[in-house]
Motif scaffolding. Structure first.
Motif, PDB file in Angstrom:
ATOM      1  N   LEU A 107       0.850  -1.184   0.000  1.00  0.00           N
ATOM      2  CA  LEU A 107       0.000   0.000   0.000  1.00  0.00           C
ATOM      3  C   LEU A 107       0.890   1.239   0.000  1.00  0.00           C
ATOM      4  O   LEU A 107       1.861   1.296   0.758  1.00  0.00           O
ATOM      5  CB  LEU A 107      -0.872   0.030   1.248  1.00  0.00           C
ATOM      6  CG  LEU A 107      -1.811  -1.143   1.488  1.00  0.00           C
ATOM      7  CD1 LEU A 107      -1.115  -2.295   2.175  1.00  0.00           C
ATOM      8  CD2 LEU A 107      -2.978  -0.680   2.326  1.00  0.00           C
ATOM      9  N   GLU A 108       0.550   2.216  -0.836  1.00  0.00           N
ATOM     10  CA  GLU A 108       1.294   3.471  -0.887  1.00  0.00           C
ATOM     11  C   GLU A 108       0.295   4.613  -0.980  1.00  0.00           C
ATOM     12  O   GLU A 108      -0.602   4.575  -1.830  1.00  0.00           O
ATOM     13  CB  GLU A 108       2.205   3.510  -2.119  1.00  0.00           C
ATOM     14  CG  GLU A 108       3.227   2.404  -2.187  1.00  0.00           C
ATOM     15  CD  GLU A 108       3.911   2.335  -3.558  1.00  0.00           C
ATOM     16  OE1 GLU A 108       3.879   3.338  -4.301  1.00  0.00           O
ATOM     17  OE2 GLU A 108       4.451   1.279  -3.869  1.00  0.00           O
ATOM     18  N   PRO A 109       0.438   5.630  -0.127  1.00  0.00           N
ATOM     19  CA  PRO A 109      -0.429   6.801  -0.281  1.00  0.00           C
ATOM     20  C   PRO A 109      -0.189   7.430  -1.656  1.00  0.00           C
ATOM     21  O   PRO A 109       0.961   7.539  -2.097  1.00  0.00           O
ATOM     22  CB  PRO A 109       0.034   7.750   0.824  1.00  0.00           C
ATOM     23  CG  PRO A 109       0.886   6.936   1.730  1.00  0.00           C
ATOM     24  CD  PRO A 109       1.417   5.786   0.941  1.00  0.00           C
ATOM     25  N   GLU A 110      -1.279   7.795  -2.346  1.00  0.00           N
ATOM     26  CA  GLU A 110      -1.132   8.397  -3.664  1.00  0.00           C
ATOM     27  C   GLU A 110      -2.364   9.250  -3.977  1.00  0.00           C
ATOM     28  O   GLU A 110      -3.491   8.745  -3.937  1.00  0.00           O
ATOM     29  CB  GLU A 110      -0.971   7.305  -4.730  1.00  0.00           C
ATOM     30  CG  GLU A 110      -0.770   7.838  -6.128  1.00  0.00           C
ATOM     31  CD  GLU A 110      -0.631   6.734  -7.154  1.00  0.00           C
ATOM     32  OE1 GLU A 110      -1.513   6.621  -8.025  1.00  0.00           O
ATOM     33  OE2 GLU A 110       0.366   5.977  -7.087  1.00  0.00           O
ATOM     34  N   ASP A 111      -2.153  10.515  -4.281  1.00  0.00           N
ATOM     35  CA  ASP A 111      -3.221  11.419  -4.719  1.00  0.00           C
ATOM     36  C   ASP A 111      -4.447  11.395  -3.806  1.00  0.00           C
ATOM     37  O   ASP A 111      -5.578  11.331  -4.276  1.00  0.00           O
ATOM     38  CB  ASP A 111      -3.648  11.088  -6.162  1.00  0.00           C
ATOM     39  CG  ASP A 111      -2.522  11.282  -7.163  1.00  0.00           C
ATOM     40  OD1 ASP A 111      -1.657  12.151  -6.918  1.00  0.00           O
ATOM     41  OD2 ASP A 111      -2.497  10.564  -8.180  1.00  0.00           O
ATOM     42  N   GLY A 112      -4.232  11.421  -2.508  1.00  0.00           N
ATOM     43  CA  GLY A 112      -5.337  11.433  -1.558  1.00  0.00           C
ATOM     44  C   GLY A 112      -5.989  10.083  -1.344  1.00  0.00           C
ATOM     45  O   GLY A 112      -6.992   9.974  -0.632  1.00  0.00           O
ATOM     46  N   GLY A 113      -5.448   9.052  -1.931  1.00  0.00           N
ATOM     47  CA  GLY A 113      -5.972   7.696  -1.768  1.00  0.00           C
ATOM     48  C   GLY A 113      -4.831   6.720  -1.558  1.00  0.00           C
ATOM     49  O   GLY A 113      -3.798   7.068  -0.965  1.00  0.00           O
ATOM     50  N   THR A 114      -4.989   5.520  -2.080  1.00  0.00           N
ATOM     51  CA  THR A 114      -3.992   4.473  -1.885  1.00  0.00           C
ATOM     52  C   THR A 114      -3.744   3.740  -3.189  1.00  0.00           C
ATOM     53  O   THR A 114      -4.687   3.353  -3.888  1.00  0.00           O
ATOM     54  CB  THR A 114      -4.496   3.439  -0.846  1.00  0.00           C
ATOM     55  OG1 THR A 114      -4.800   4.114   0.363  1.00  0.00           O
ATOM     56  CG2 THR A 114      -3.463   2.359  -0.591  1.00  0.00           C
ATOM     57  N   ARG A 115      -2.479   3.547  -3.518  1.00  0.00           N
ATOM     58  CA  ARG A 115      -2.101   2.643  -4.606  1.00  0.00           C
ATOM     59  C   ARG A 115      -1.905   1.275  -3.955  1.00  0.00           C
ATOM     60  O   ARG A 115      -1.046   1.101  -3.103  1.00  0.00           O
ATOM     61  CB  ARG A 115      -0.808   3.102  -5.281  1.00  0.00           C
ATOM     62  CG  ARG A 115      -0.266   2.165  -6.341  1.00  0.00           C
ATOM     63  CD  ARG A 115      -1.128   2.023  -7.562  1.00  0.00           C
ATOM     64  NE  ARG A 115      -1.393   3.306  -8.195  1.00  0.00           N
ATOM     65  CZ  ARG A 115      -2.220   3.468  -9.224  1.00  0.00           C
ATOM     66  NH1 ARG A 115      -2.865   2.436  -9.739  1.00  0.00           N
ATOM     67  NH2 ARG A 115      -2.425   4.665  -9.736  1.00  0.00           N
ATOM     68  N   LEU A 116      -2.750   0.321  -4.314  1.00  0.00           N
ATOM     69  CA  LEU A 116      -2.672  -1.032  -3.762  1.00  0.00           C
ATOM     70  C   LEU A 116      -2.132  -1.956  -4.840  1.00  0.00           C
ATOM     71  O   LEU A 116      -2.667  -2.016  -5.942  1.00  0.00           O
ATOM     72  CB  LEU A 116      -4.053  -1.513  -3.305  1.00  0.00           C
ATOM     73  CG  LEU A 116      -4.116  -2.943  -2.751  1.00  0.00           C
ATOM     74  CD1 LEU A 116      -3.240  -3.100  -1.507  1.00  0.00           C
ATOM     75  CD2 LEU A 116      -5.563  -3.333  -2.452  1.00  0.00           C
ATOM     76  N   ARG A 117      -1.057  -2.653  -4.503  1.00  0.00           N
ATOM     77  CA  ARG A 117      -0.460  -3.632  -5.411  1.00  0.00           C
ATOM     78  C   ARG A 117      -0.580  -5.009  -4.763  1.00  0.00           C
ATOM     79  O   ARG A 117      -0.321  -5.158  -3.574  1.00  0.00           O
ATOM     80  CB  ARG A 117       1.018  -3.327  -5.641  1.00  0.00           C
ATOM     81  CG  ARG A 117       1.283  -1.979  -6.244  1.00  0.00           C
ATOM     82  CD  ARG A 117       2.778  -1.704  -6.409  1.00  0.00           C
ATOM     83  NE  ARG A 117       3.047  -0.300  -6.602  1.00  0.00           N
ATOM     84  CZ  ARG A 117       2.777   0.394  -7.698  1.00  0.00           C
ATOM     85  NH1 ARG A 117       2.214  -0.209  -8.721  1.00  0.00           N
ATOM     86  NH2 ARG A 117       3.050   1.674  -7.789  1.00  0.00           N
ATOM     87  N   GLN A 118      -0.968  -5.979  -5.570  1.00  0.00           N
ATOM     88  CA  GLN A 118      -0.961  -7.359  -5.086  1.00  0.00           C
ATOM     89  C   GLN A 118      -0.063  -8.173  -5.996  1.00  0.00           C
ATOM     90  O   GLN A 118      -0.167  -8.104  -7.225  1.00  0.00           O
ATOM     91  CB  GLN A 118      -2.362  -7.970  -5.035  1.00  0.00           C
ATOM     92  CG  GLN A 118      -2.346  -9.313  -4.331  1.00  0.00           C
ATOM     93  CD  GLN A 118      -3.719  -9.938  -4.168  1.00  0.00           C
ATOM     94  OE1 GLN A 118      -4.682  -9.546  -4.802  1.00  0.00           O
ATOM     95  NE2 GLN A 118      -3.798 -10.924  -3.294  1.00  0.00           N
ATOM     96  N   TYR A 119       0.817  -8.932  -5.373  1.00  0.00           N
ATOM     97  CA  TYR A 119       1.859  -9.702  -6.044  1.00  0.00           C
ATOM     98  C   TYR A 119       1.665 -11.163  -5.676  1.00  0.00           C
ATOM     99  O   TYR A 119       1.301 -11.491  -4.538  1.00  0.00           O
ATOM    100  CB  TYR A 119       3.209  -9.186  -5.536  1.00  0.00           C
ATOM    101  CG  TYR A 119       4.401 -10.059  -5.768  1.00  0.00           C
ATOM    102  CD1 TYR A 119       5.203  -9.889  -6.887  1.00  0.00           C
ATOM    103  CD2 TYR A 119       4.773 -11.035  -4.846  1.00  0.00           C
ATOM    104  CE1 TYR A 119       6.328 -10.663  -7.090  1.00  0.00           C
ATOM    105  CE2 TYR A 119       5.900 -11.810  -5.033  1.00  0.00           C
ATOM    106  CZ  TYR A 119       6.678 -11.619  -6.156  1.00  0.00           C
ATOM    107  OH  TYR A 119       7.800 -12.386  -6.357  1.00  0.00           O
TER     108      TYR A 119
END
Length: 168
Positions: A107-119
């Motif tokens: 999870l990374e904060p991005e543009d007032g929301g969250t960039r969620l990556r699943q690997y």
């Protein structure tokens, strides 16, 4: 003879990401609760913490019950190998030192929301894929590409469910 195809011993992987209009803390609540994850998953049918664990923590173990049309039904025991609230949640399936799979959310904060990556990483340890490859070693690349394609769709579906719940 050199092989140019995918090999389970090389632990092939796939990653999918989504931007979610919710704070990382909200997204974390959803992705780190393995007992709630089946409601957002197309393959995971149920999950339970083991050994008295009741939530995400480094070293905690859980059992997952899975089903899909190609592989049938199976269960696996996993161990949490990374757990940083609001940032990363990952587990190794079966033996953490030689996992049959590794799954990770970032999870990374991005543009007032969250960039969620699943690997997801397949192998290098033994699994149902190992049995299929042993029966048809000449088709290892094809078997792995199909499973990776299925896993990629599974990840996309899961992230779409997480996004919908987090933004509701």
């Amino acid at each position: 003879m050199e092989s140019t195809g995918l090999r389970l011993a090389e632990a092939p992987s796939v990653e999918v990401d989504r931007w979610i209009a919710a704070a990382p803390e909200r997204v974390w609540e959803l992705i780190s609760d393995v007992t709630a994850m089946p409601a957002m998953s197309t393959e995971l049918q149920a999950a339970e913490w083991l050994d008295g664990a009741n939530g995400p923590a480094l070293g905690a173990r859980f059992r997952g019950y899975n089903r899909n049309d190609v592989l049938g039904e199976w269960s696996t025991d996993s161990q949490v190998i990374e757990c940083v609230p609001g940032q990363v949640f990952a587990w190794a399936v079966s033996d953490p030192d030689n996992p049959n799979a590794v799954w990770r959310f970032r999870l990374e904060p991005e543009d007032g929301g969250t960039r969620l990556r699943q690997y997801a990483q397949l192998g290098p340890g033994p699994s149902g894929l190992t049995l299929a490859i042993a029966r048809m070693p000449e088709k290892e690349d094809r078997i792995l590409r199909r499973r990776l394609r299925d896993v990629e769709q599974f990840l996309a579906d899961t992230l779409d469910h997480v996004k919908a719940r987090a933004e509701a």
